[in-house]
Design a protein around this motif. Sequence first.
Motif, PDB file in Angstrom:
ATOM      1  N   PRO A  61       0.819  -1.210   0.000  1.00  0.00           N
ATOM      2  CA  PRO A  61       0.000   0.000   0.000  1.00  0.00           C
ATOM      3  C   PRO A  61       0.859   1.269   0.000  1.00  0.00           C
ATOM      4  O   PRO A  61       1.934   1.300   0.596  1.00  0.00           O
ATOM      5  CB  PRO A  61      -0.805  -0.115   1.303  1.00  0.00           C
ATOM      6  CG  PRO A  61      -0.031  -1.034   2.171  1.00  0.00           C
ATOM      7  CD  PRO A  61       0.740  -1.949   1.267  1.00  0.00           C
ATOM      8  N   ASP A  62       0.362   2.308  -0.683  1.00  0.00           N
ATOM      9  CA  ASP A  62       1.046   3.600  -0.743  1.00  0.00           C
ATOM     10  C   ASP A  62       0.628   4.430   0.466  1.00  0.00           C
ATOM     11  O   ASP A  62      -0.414   5.086   0.464  1.00  0.00           O
ATOM     12  CB  ASP A  62       0.691   4.337  -2.027  1.00  0.00           C
ATOM     13  CG  ASP A  62       1.339   5.707  -2.106  1.00  0.00           C
ATOM     14  OD1 ASP A  62       2.176   6.034  -1.241  1.00  0.00           O
ATOM     15  OD2 ASP A  62       0.992   6.454  -3.041  1.00  0.00           O
ATOM     16  N   LEU A  63       1.440   4.413   1.509  1.00  0.00           N
ATOM     17  CA  LEU A  63       1.106   5.094   2.753  1.00  0.00           C
ATOM     18  C   LEU A  63       1.233   6.616   2.648  1.00  0.00           C
ATOM     19  O   LEU A  63       0.839   7.327   3.562  1.00  0.00           O
ATOM     20  CB  LEU A  63       1.990   4.565   3.887  1.00  0.00           C
ATOM     21  CG  LEU A  63       1.910   3.057   4.105  1.00  0.00           C
ATOM     22  CD1 LEU A  63       2.863   2.630   5.219  1.00  0.00           C
ATOM     23  CD2 LEU A  63       0.490   2.613   4.405  1.00  0.00           C
ATOM     24  N   PHE A  64       1.743   7.121   1.523  1.00  0.00           N
ATOM     25  CA  PHE A  64       1.843   8.565   1.305  1.00  0.00           C
ATOM     26  C   PHE A  64       0.612   9.128   0.595  1.00  0.00           C
ATOM     27  O   PHE A  64       0.606  10.286   0.200  1.00  0.00           O
ATOM     28  CB  PHE A  64       3.093   8.903   0.486  1.00  0.00           C
ATOM     29  CG  PHE A  64       4.399   8.705   1.209  1.00  0.00           C
ATOM     30  CD1 PHE A  64       4.512   8.890   2.576  1.00  0.00           C
ATOM     31  CD2 PHE A  64       5.526   8.360   0.499  1.00  0.00           C
ATOM     32  CE1 PHE A  64       5.725   8.724   3.236  1.00  0.00           C
ATOM     33  CE2 PHE A  64       6.757   8.192   1.142  1.00  0.00           C
ATOM     34  CZ  PHE A  64       6.852   8.374   2.509  1.00  0.00           C
ATOM     35  N   HIS A  65      -0.427   8.347   0.410  1.00  0.00           N
ATOM     36  CA  HIS A  65      -1.553   8.782  -0.414  1.00  0.00           C
ATOM     37  C   HIS A  65      -2.245  10.037   0.104  1.00  0.00           C
ATOM     38  O   HIS A  65      -2.870  10.761  -0.659  1.00  0.00           O
ATOM     39  CB  HIS A  65      -2.570   7.641  -0.592  1.00  0.00           C
ATOM     40  CG  HIS A  65      -3.343   7.306   0.631  1.00  0.00           C
ATOM     41  ND1 HIS A  65      -4.581   7.844   0.892  1.00  0.00           N
ATOM     42  CD2 HIS A  65      -3.058   6.490   1.671  1.00  0.00           C
ATOM     43  CE1 HIS A  65      -5.027   7.366   2.044  1.00  0.00           C
ATOM     44  NE2 HIS A  65      -4.111   6.536   2.534  1.00  0.00           N
ATOM     45  N   ARG A  66      -2.157  10.343   1.376  1.00  0.00           N
ATOM     46  CA  ARG A  66      -2.803  11.533   1.936  1.00  0.00           C
ATOM     47  C   ARG A  66      -2.009  12.810   1.678  1.00  0.00           C
ATOM     48  O   ARG A  66      -2.525  13.898   1.845  1.00  0.00           O
ATOM     49  CB  ARG A  66      -2.939  11.399   3.457  1.00  0.00           C
ATOM     50  CG  ARG A  66      -3.959  10.435   3.905  1.00  0.00           C
ATOM     51  CD  ARG A  66      -3.979  10.396   5.442  1.00  0.00           C
ATOM     52  NE  ARG A  66      -4.837   9.324   5.886  1.00  0.00           N
ATOM     53  CZ  ARG A  66      -4.484   8.058   5.914  1.00  0.00           C
ATOM     54  NH1 ARG A  66      -3.274   7.697   5.542  1.00  0.00           N
ATOM     55  NH2 ARG A  66      -5.329   7.143   6.306  1.00  0.00           N
ATOM     56  N   LEU A  67      -0.744  12.670   1.350  1.00  0.00           N
ATOM     57  CA  LEU A  67       0.145  13.821   1.278  1.00  0.00           C
ATOM     58  C   LEU A  67       0.049  14.553  -0.054  1.00  0.00           C
ATOM     59  O   LEU A  67      -0.169  13.953  -1.102  1.00  0.00           O
ATOM     60  CB  LEU A  67       1.594  13.377   1.507  1.00  0.00           C
ATOM     61  CG  LEU A  67       1.864  12.606   2.797  1.00  0.00           C
ATOM     62  CD1 LEU A  67       3.343  12.287   2.908  1.00  0.00           C
ATOM     63  CD2 LEU A  67       1.380  13.374   4.004  1.00  0.00           C
ATOM     64  N   ASP A  68       0.263  15.834   0.017  1.00  0.00           N
ATOM     65  CA  ASP A  68       0.322  16.682  -1.174  1.00  0.00           C
ATOM     66  C   ASP A  68       1.534  16.253  -1.996  1.00  0.00           C
ATOM     67  O   ASP A  68       2.647  16.130  -1.459  1.00  0.00           O
ATOM     68  CB  ASP A  68       0.453  18.137  -0.726  1.00  0.00           C
ATOM     69  CG  ASP A  68       0.423  19.121  -1.870  1.00  0.00           C
ATOM     70  OD1 ASP A  68       0.909  18.797  -2.974  1.00  0.00           O
ATOM     71  OD2 ASP A  68      -0.092  20.233  -1.651  1.00  0.00           O
ATOM     72  N   ALA A  69       1.349  16.036  -3.267  1.00  0.00           N
ATOM     73  CA  ALA A  69       2.433  15.579  -4.148  1.00  0.00           C
ATOM     74  C   ALA A  69       3.584  16.578  -4.186  1.00  0.00           C
ATOM     75  O   ALA A  69       4.707  16.220  -4.523  1.00  0.00           O
ATOM     76  CB  ALA A  69       1.903  15.339  -5.558  1.00  0.00           C
ATOM     77  N   ARG A  70       3.325  17.828  -3.806  1.00  0.00           N
ATOM     78  CA  ARG A  70       4.373  18.853  -3.836  1.00  0.00           C
ATOM     79  C   ARG A  70       5.241  18.846  -2.585  1.00  0.00           C
ATOM     80  O   ARG A  70       6.210  19.594  -2.505  1.00  0.00           O
ATOM     81  CB  ARG A  70       3.739  20.229  -4.003  1.00  0.00           C
ATOM     82  CG  ARG A  70       2.997  20.352  -5.342  1.00  0.00           C
ATOM     83  CD  ARG A  70       2.192  21.594  -5.363  1.00  0.00           C
ATOM     84  NE  ARG A  70       1.106  21.410  -4.379  1.00  0.00           N
ATOM     85  CZ  ARG A  70       0.183  22.308  -4.108  1.00  0.00           C
ATOM     86  NH1 ARG A  70       0.196  23.464  -4.708  1.00  0.00           N
ATOM     87  NH2 ARG A  70      -0.769  22.063  -3.224  1.00  0.00           N
TER      88      ARG A  70
END
Length: 184
Positions: A61-70
Amino acid sequence: MNSLTVTIPTGDGAMGMYTAWPSGDGPFATVVVIMHAAGVDHFTQTMVTRLTEAGYFVAAPDLFHRLDARVGGMLDKLKQLRDPEVESDVNAAVDCDGPSPFSLTERLNCPILYHFGDDDTNPSPEDRQKLEQELTRHGKEHEFYTYAGAGHAFMNFDNADRYREEAARTSWPRTLDFFKRKLA
């Protein structure tokens, strides 16, 4: 081998998850791979592939999914992760909910394998000892291995500063042997 990035629901929206499974008929035992600080990158996907080649259905799973891509570099992203969110995402990956894994030690029904670098501070030696004591106290089957001269992420061949060939070469067959014995 088949692989696919899927989107699954979480309590905070959609999350990407890299999955792979062997060709042929299952059923296949399932392994969830927790990404490292760089995310579901080449190293994580390679580990998924290696486990799939060993006969397992694997999800990362991509645990960074909540974070702003920037958001800046990986350390900036890591600082934004919160344990309850990570726990929720992992639970979504295995389709279950509940309190922290440590607090559920008594309810564990599967054997557990840990590989630690002797120089690793995440988890600290004290945390490793606390975890082992809790597993032992509850009579849970577990195997701990510690590798001298290795720190955190010692198996990450994409990070020359952390990679320790001897520890990686020793831990991988132990992992496959553990899965063969416990998931067959």
